[in-house]
Design a protein around this motif. Structure first.
Motif, PDB file in Angstrom:
ATOM      1  N   SER A   1      -1.168  -2.808  10.237  1.00 56.36           N
ATOM      2  CA  SER A   1      -2.598  -2.470  10.186  1.00 56.36           C
ATOM      3  C   SER A   1      -3.302  -2.838  11.487  1.00 56.36           C
ATOM      4  N   GLY A   2      -2.657  -3.712  12.286  1.00 60.97           N
ATOM      5  CA  GLY A   2      -3.295  -4.176  13.520  1.00 60.97           C
ATOM      6  C   GLY A   2      -4.292  -5.303  13.273  1.00 60.97           C
ATOM      7  N   LYS A   3      -4.433  -5.748  12.001  1.00 58.44           N
ATOM      8  CA  LYS A   3      -5.370  -6.853  11.727  1.00 58.44           C
ATOM      9  C   LYS A   3      -4.662  -8.191  11.949  1.00 58.44           C
ATOM     10  N   GLU A   4      -5.464  -9.229  12.333  1.00 54.12           N
ATOM     11  CA  GLU A   4      -4.886 -10.567  12.491  1.00 54.12           C
ATOM     12  C   GLU A   4      -4.557 -11.140  11.112  1.00 54.12           C
ATOM     13  N   ILE A   5      -3.512 -11.971  11.056  1.00 53.94           N
ATOM     14  CA  ILE A   5      -3.126 -12.569   9.768  1.00 53.94           C
ATOM     15  C   ILE A   5      -4.290 -13.380   9.169  1.00 53.94           C
ATOM     16  N   ASN A   6      -4.990 -14.162  10.011  1.00 58.40           N
ATOM     17  CA  ASN A   6      -6.123 -14.984   9.497  1.00 58.40           C
ATOM     18  C   ASN A   6      -7.146 -14.118   8.786  1.00 58.40           C
ATOM     19  N   SER A   7      -7.453 -12.973   9.386  1.00 53.50           N
ATOM     20  CA  SER A   7      -8.514 -12.153   8.778  1.00 53.50           C
ATOM     21  C   SER A   7      -8.014 -11.522   7.476  1.00 53.50           C
ATOM     22  N   ILE A   8      -6.711 -11.230   7.387  1.00 55.29           N
ATOM     23  CA  ILE A   8      -6.184 -10.689   6.113  1.00 55.29           C
ATOM     24  C   ILE A   8      -6.236 -11.798   5.052  1.00 55.29           C
ATOM     25  N   GLU A   9      -5.873 -13.014   5.464  1.00 58.76           N
ATOM     26  CA  GLU A   9      -5.920 -14.147   4.505  1.00 58.76           C
ATOM     27  C   GLU A   9      -7.343 -14.329   3.975  1.00 58.76           C
ATOM     28  N   GLU A  10      -8.323 -14.235   4.885  1.00 56.96           N
ATOM     29  CA  GLU A  10      -9.729 -14.390   4.463  1.00 56.96           C
ATOM     30  C   GLU A  10     -10.127 -13.280   3.495  1.00 56.96           C
ATOM     31  N   GLU A  11      -9.747 -12.050   3.874  1.00 59.06           N
ATOM     32  CA  GLU A  11     -10.107 -10.875   3.057  1.00 59.06           C
ATOM     33  C   GLU A  11      -9.574 -11.005   1.624  1.00 59.06           C
ATOM     34  N   TYR A  12      -8.388 -11.609   1.480  1.00 59.68           N
ATOM     35  CA  TYR A  12      -7.754 -11.658   0.145  1.00 59.68           C
ATOM     36  C   TYR A  12      -7.870 -13.035  -0.508  1.00 59.68           C
ATOM     37  N   GLN A  13      -8.780 -13.875   0.012  1.00 58.84           N
ATOM     38  CA  GLN A  13      -8.992 -15.164  -0.622  1.00 58.84           C
ATOM     39  C   GLN A  13      -9.453 -14.932  -2.062  1.00 58.84           C
ATOM     40  N   GLY A  14      -8.757 -15.522  -3.016  1.00 59.57           N
ATOM     41  CA  GLY A  14      -9.152 -15.352  -4.423  1.00 59.57           C
ATOM     42  C   GLY A  14      -8.646 -14.062  -5.057  1.00 59.57           C
ATOM     43  N   SER A  15      -8.021 -13.172  -4.294  1.00 60.62           N
ATOM     44  CA  SER A  15      -7.492 -11.925  -4.887  1.00 60.62           C
ATOM     45  C   SER A  15      -6.139 -12.188  -5.535  1.00 60.62           C
ATOM     46  N   SER A  16      -5.720 -11.234  -6.364  1.00 59.16           N
ATOM     47  CA  SER A  16      -4.399 -11.368  -7.012  1.00 59.16           C
ATOM     48  C   SER A  16      -3.311 -10.799  -6.108  1.00 59.16           C
ATOM     49  N   TYR A  17      -2.081 -11.219  -6.368  1.00 63.70           N
ATOM     50  CA  TYR A  17      -0.931 -10.638  -5.665  1.00 63.70           C
ATOM     51  C   TYR A  17      -0.907  -9.132  -5.892  1.00 63.70           C
ATOM     52  N   GLN A  18      -1.266  -8.736  -7.109  1.00 58.86           N
ATOM     53  CA  GLN A  18      -1.217  -7.297  -7.467  1.00 58.86           C
ATOM     54  C   GLN A  18      -2.126  -6.472  -6.549  1.00 58.86           C
ATOM     55  N   LYS A  19      -3.368  -6.960  -6.365  1.00 55.25           N
ATOM     56  CA  LYS A  19      -4.329  -6.235  -5.516  1.00 55.25           C
ATOM     57  C   LYS A  19      -3.839  -6.197  -4.063  1.00 55.25           C
ATOM     58  N   PHE A  20      -3.322  -7.359  -3.605  1.00 53.59           N
ATOM     59  CA  PHE A  20      -2.823  -7.440  -2.227  1.00 53.59           C
ATOM     60  C   PHE A  20      -1.673  -6.452  -2.017  1.00 53.59           C
ATOM     61  N   LYS A  21      -0.755  -6.402  -2.983  1.00 52.42           N
ATOM     62  CA  LYS A  21       0.402  -5.505  -2.842  1.00 52.42           C
ATOM     63  C   LYS A  21      -0.026  -4.031  -2.882  1.00 52.42           C
ATOM     64  N   GLN A  22      -1.007  -3.750  -3.726  1.00 58.21           N
ATOM     65  CA  GLN A  22      -1.504  -2.370  -3.809  1.00 58.21           C
ATOM     66  C   GLN A  22      -2.059  -1.931  -2.448  1.00 58.21           C
ATOM     67  N   ASP A  23      -2.859  -2.816  -1.835  1.00 61.20           N
ATOM     68  CA  ASP A  23      -3.436  -2.478  -0.529  1.00 61.20           C
ATOM     69  C   ASP A  23      -2.340  -2.420   0.547  1.00 61.20           C
ATOM     70  N   LEU A  24      -1.373  -3.332   0.443  1.00 61.79           N
ATOM     71  CA  LEU A  24      -0.286  -3.324   1.433  1.00 61.79           C
ATOM     72  C   LEU A  24       0.490  -2.008   1.356  1.00 61.79           C
ATOM     73  N   SER A  25       0.730  -1.546   0.129  1.00 62.44           N
ATOM     74  CA  SER A  25       1.507  -0.300   0.046  1.00 62.44           C
ATOM     75  C   SER A  25       0.705   0.854   0.646  1.00 62.44           C
ATOM     76  N   GLU A  26      -0.617   0.836   0.511  1.00 62.21           N
ATOM     77  CA  GLU A  26      -1.436   1.882   1.169  1.00 62.21           C
ATOM     78  C   GLU A  26      -1.338   1.787   2.697  1.00 62.21           C
ATOM     79  N   VAL A  27      -1.377   0.541   3.192  1.00 63.08           N
ATOM     80  CA  VAL A  27      -1.258   0.342   4.647  1.00 63.08           C
ATOM     81  C   VAL A  27       0.065   0.922   5.134  1.00 63.08           C
ATOM     82  N   VAL A  28       1.145   0.631   4.409  1.00 62.17           N
ATOM     83  CA  VAL A  28       2.473   1.090   4.851  1.00 62.17           C
ATOM     84  C   VAL A  28       2.541   2.620   4.787  1.00 62.17           C
ATOM     85  N   VAL A  29       2.068   3.178   3.669  1.00 61.83           N
ATOM     86  CA  VAL A  29       2.127   4.646   3.511  1.00 61.83           C
ATOM     87  C   VAL A  29       1.331   5.332   4.626  1.00 61.83           C
ATOM     88  N   GLU A  30       0.114   4.840   4.895  1.00 56.24           N
ATOM     89  CA  GLU A  30      -0.725   5.467   5.941  1.00 56.24           C
ATOM     90  C   GLU A  30      -0.085   5.319   7.312  1.00 56.24           C
TER      91      GLU A  30
END
Ligand code: AQP
Length: 328
Positions: free
Chosen positions: A251-280
């Protein structure tokens, strides 16, 4: 001043995966303008383990087309197939004769690969690092951009070059491994203790560059995670750290900013977004790949030009080696 010579390659021993892209190809693409680039499809390395001949031929072209689809520009980089230039095998034999057995016995990748090998273990598998040394030294390479797993092989290349130079005169340039530690070791989605690998029989462990969106979604959804809830890089959380590295690299995003973005999110939501990143991320690569495969003349020309222009470079080195040894 001339540009530093960069040499790197990938064996067409299976499907290219995002580990190959993140650990190697993306760095080749990024520094293309600043370097004199040589990117090889190392098919002689692939036959160190058994291959189906028809599959190998097709995979070799597939890998070359994927280099181009990922952004390797034939105007800036030379791309070729290793077996099209016999100088590689010739120099490898000569280097075999200057390499002590003890050095080779320390190679960890041989140990890993030989235990996985169900059929007979060949001398070629043992010798793989000497062929890799020949690949690199033939072109008087300065830099070898690779993933962390190949560091030891670049080190032995330097040792072999130094040994040759001190015995027979200064023929070889000493190369350096260029390893960008972010994403240098992408691990299996099913087993974070093992690297993502083309030859892993568990296909769910790797996301291939040519996987369709549904398969990507399924692989990411089923990726193993660690205990706990936090989406954070931590040495005790190798699975989630790996997913964060992939997210960041693609995605080109820094790891810190991804960690911040997903603070409090579920693994499920994170994986869903990750699969979109990979597909795109994969979409334009796959589109370009299909175009290249449909125009076989274009690919043939790129490979022919690459190998023709490089033969004069490798011949020069080989002649200097033969002269130094008193051959011929
Ligand atoms: N998992 C990985 N993470 C980061 N970089 C990786 N590379 C391979 N796997 C990862 C880098 O990709 C380049 C090409 O590797 P190779 O084909 O020459 O051989 P390999 O390292 O042995 O790759 P594989 O995928 O594991 O193939 P098989 O299963 O056939 O052995 C190298 O720069 C490597 O560092």
């Amino acid at each position: 001043m001339s540009k530093p010579v960069v040499f790197s390659g990938i064996a067409p021993s299976g499907n290219l995966h995002i580990g190959n892209y993140i650990g190697a190809i993306r760095h080749w693409v990024k520094y293309q303008d600043e370097k004199d680039n040589i990117f090889c499809v190392v098919d002689l390395h692939a036959v160190t383990v058994p291959q189906d001949p028809r599959v190998l031929k097709d995979k070799t072209r597939e890998v070359a087309a994927l280099y181009l689809a990922c952004g390797i520009d034939p105007q800036k980089s030379r791309v070729f197939i290793q077996s099209h230039n016999p100088d590689h095998a010739q120099l490898a034999w000569i280097l075999d004769c200057v390499t002590p057995m003890g050095w080779m016995q320390r190679m960890t990748q041989y140990k890993d690969k030989s235990v996985k090998q169900k059929e007979v273990i060949t001398v070629g598998l043992f010798n793989y690092p000497v062929l890799m040394a020949a690949d690199i030294l033939l072109y008087q390479t300065n830099e070898v951009p690779v993933g962390d797993d190949q560091k030891q092989h670049v080190e032995i290349t330097r040792d072999i070059a130094q040994r040759f130079n001190s015995k027979y005169g200064e023929v070889f340039t000493l190369p350096e491994a260029m390893i960008d530690m972010s994403g240098a070791r992408i691990v299996s989605l099913q087993d974070p203790s093992a690297k993502m690998s083309k030859s892993d029989p568990d296909k769910k462990g790797s996301v291939y560059l040519l996987d369709d969106p549904e398969t990507v979604g399924q692989k990411v959804r089923e990726a193993v995670t660690d205990s706990g809830q936090e989406i954070q890089t931590h040495e005790e959380k190798p699975a989630i750290s790996n997913l964060l590295s992939i997210f960041s690299a693609l995605s080109g995003k820094e790891i810190n900013s991804i960690e911040e973005e997903y603070q409090g999110s579920s693994y499920q939501k994170f994986k869903q977004d990750l699969s979109e990143v990979v597909v795109e991320f994969l979409k334009p690569i796959q589109r370009r790949y299909r175009e290249i495969r449909e125009d076989s003349t274009y690919l043939d020309n790129v490979l022919q030009q690459g190998s023709d222009s490089l033969k004069s470079v490798s011949n020069k080195t080989l002649r200097a080696v033969q002269e130094a040894l008193g051959l011929g």
